[in-house]
Design an enzyme around this catalytic site. Sequence first.
Site, short mmCIF file in Angstrom:
data_model
loop_
_atom_site.label_atom_id
_atom_site.label_comp_id
_atom_site.label_asym_id
_atom_site.label_seq_id
_atom_site.Cartn_x
_atom_site.Cartn_y
_atom_site.Cartn_z
N GLY A 20 0.79 -1.21 0.00
CA GLY A 20 0.00 0.00 0.00
C GLY A 20 0.83 1.27 0.00
N MET A 21 2.06 1.18 0.48
CA MET A 21 2.90 2.37 0.57
C MET A 21 3.92 2.47 -0.55
SD MET A 21 1.97 4.45 2.83
CE MET A 21 3.43 5.48 2.74
N ASP A 28 3.10 0.09 12.53
CA ASP A 28 2.66 -0.92 11.57
C ASP A 28 3.58 -2.13 11.65
OD1 ASP A 28 1.01 -2.01 9.64
OD2 ASP A 28 2.14 -1.16 7.96
N ASP A 33 10.01 -0.42 6.88
CA ASP A 33 8.78 0.32 6.62
C ASP A 33 8.31 1.17 7.79
OD1 ASP A 33 6.59 1.40 5.48
OD2 ASP A 33 5.65 -0.48 4.89
#
Length: 637
Positions: free
Chosen positions: A22-23, A132, A149
Site C-alpha cells: 500500500g505504501m 505498523d 517500513d
Amino acid sequence: MPLTPKQHLGPYAIEELVGAGGMGEVYRARDTRLDRTVAIKVLPAGTGTTASARFEREARAISQLSHPHICRLFDLGNDEGIEFLVMEYLQGATLSERIGRGPLSIREVLRYGSEIADALDHAHRLGITHRDLKPGNIMITAEGAKLLDFGLAKLLEPAPRAHDSTTMAESLTAHGTVVGTTLYMSPEQIEGKPLDHRTDIFSLGIVLYEMLTGARPFEGSSVAAVTASILKSDPRPLPVSLAVPAALQHVIATALEKDPERRWQTAHDLALQLRWINGARSSELAAATATAPRRKRAAWLLLPLILAGGVALGWMAGRLREPAKEAQLPVRLRMSVAPALLRTHVEVVTFALSPEGQRVVFAGSEQGVPALYLRSLDSTQALTIAGTEGGASPFWSPDGRWIGFTARGKLWKVLADRSGTPLAICDVSVTGTVAAWGDGFILFAERPGGRPEIHRVSEDGGTPSAVTKVEPGQYRHSWPQFVPGSNRFVYLSQAHGKMDRSLFVGRLDAIDPKPLLEETSRVRVVGDRVYYVRDGSLVAQRADFAAARLRDEPRRLADQVARFYGTGSADFDVSANGTVIYRTQTSTGRLFITDRAGKEQRTLDDSGVMYGASFSPDGARVAAGLQMPKDALPSIW
C-alpha cells in the site's frame, strides 16, 4: 505504471520488482556510482498529497535511525515526478514468508524477538513509533532480523507555533484516525486513541505469538471479528504441546495486556527479558546434556557458592517455577573468595549480581584497603576495579555494561570491563548511598544523616530530584528498587520511633505511594516477584505492583540469610533472569564476661546476634544491641 528493467531513476538502474504494498513498490537496483546493489522504494503515481507526505515522513524517520536491525536509508530522490527512497538491499525472506513455512523454534523466537525489540527501542528513544509492526515488515537475513517500513511512523514533532492551526504530522496522525494493519493493532490504535511507543509493544506481542504458533493470538473469521477480539477477549493460550518456557509465556502475556499501563513499558525491557530467557535456556540445556542426556529439561539448581571467613555466599540458578509444576534439585558447592568480603550492619550493599547472573561485584578489603572487586562465577579470581578505593554499595546498569557505586561523597559509575576510570554522577551524603539503575537514570537513597527522600538523577549526571515525599510521622525512605517494565519502583519507609519498615510502591510520574509489605528487609524485584528476607529466611512472593497487592503466599528459598533488622539490610541479590545469590550467617553469638586472663565467667545472653556491647561507667551494667528478635532494642544487663 511499474518501472521496467534498465530504466534509470537518477544514477540508479532498475533491475527487477521485488515487492509491492500500500505504501509503494520496491525494486532491486544498481547504484552506478558506487557499484552496489540497493533497494528502491517508489511511491505510486496519483496517490495524493497525504501519501506523498507520509512517504517524505518515512524518509525523515529512517534517516534518524542507525541500528544493525533496522534497514538503512541511503538516499531520497525525485526523478521527473517519481518520488523514491534508496535503501539497503536485504537478502532473505520476510518473517511472514518464514512463518508460512511453519512455526519458528523457541531459540529463533528469542533471538529474532530480542533483535526486533532492540530496533524498536532505538526508534522509540528518538521519538519514533512504528505503528505498523507485522511479519511482513520484518526481514530475516543471515545477520538476523531487520525492521522495515516506517511509512506509518509517528514522529513526536516539536509543538506548533502559536499561529499554526495544525501541522502536517498532526493531520496525518490525528486522534480518531486509524492507520496500520488491523490484525496487529493495539486496542488503543483500533479505537483511534492517542498513541505512544507501547502500541508497538502490543504488536510485537502478536508477532512473537505468531512466530511460536503460526497463528495469531486473537481469533475471528473476519477482520471485524479479530478487531472485536483484540478489544474484548483474552489471547488464546499457547499450546501446551509447544513446551514454551513459562518465562516466555509471561513476556508475551504482558506485551498483550490491553491496558498500556500493564504492558512492558519499554521495548528495552522486553528485549532484556528475551535475552535473559535465552541465556537461561542455554545454561539449562547445557546442564541437562552434562548430567542427564535423556532428560528434556534441566532442574533448577540451588548452589551455596562462596565461603568467606565462615560466612557463605550461595546462588540459585534458573527462574523460579511453581512448586506443583516442577521440582527443584539442591546441589551444594563451597569455594574460597579473596579478598575478604566486607561485613557490616550499616545501610550499604556488600555485593551485587550482574543482570545475566554470571558476574558478582563486591566490596572487599585487601591489606586494609577497601575497594570493589569483580568476579565471574566461572572463575576463582577476583579482579580489582581501579579507581574504586573506598567504594561500597555496588549496583549494575540494566545492560550489564556499567557498575555504579558510592565513594568519597559521590555517586560514580565505571565500565564493567574495568577499562577507563570512574565517572562522577552527582554528589551524595558523605555517609554513603544505596542505588538502583533504571532506563537512563538512577534512583538512590542516602543513609541516615543525608536527605531522607528517594532521589532520581540521570545516568549521565546532573542535579538529582526527589521522587518521594516524607510524610508526617515518617523518618526517611531507603532501599529503592525498580519494577521492571513499568514506571513504578518500591522503597522502604521508616516511621519515627520504630524499627519496623514498610514497603511502598511509588511511581516516577506522580507521588502516589501505596503500601505493599510490612516488617520487611530491603527487597529485589524480578518480573512479578518480590524477594525479601523475613526472620532469617529468603522468600519470594508474586505481586501486582500496579494494584499494590500480593498475589500469593511467600515461598521460602533459603534460611540463615545474613541480615540486620535495624537498618533493613539483607545480604542477597537476584539477577534479572532469576539467579539468586546470598550470604549465610549461621552463628547466633553470645554475650559473656571473662576475667583478665580471658577465662569465661558468666554468660549474659545467647539469644541472638549481639553488637556494640559496652560497660556502664561503674562497671555494674552492660548495654548491647540485639539483632534477634526483630523488635528488640538495645538491652541492658
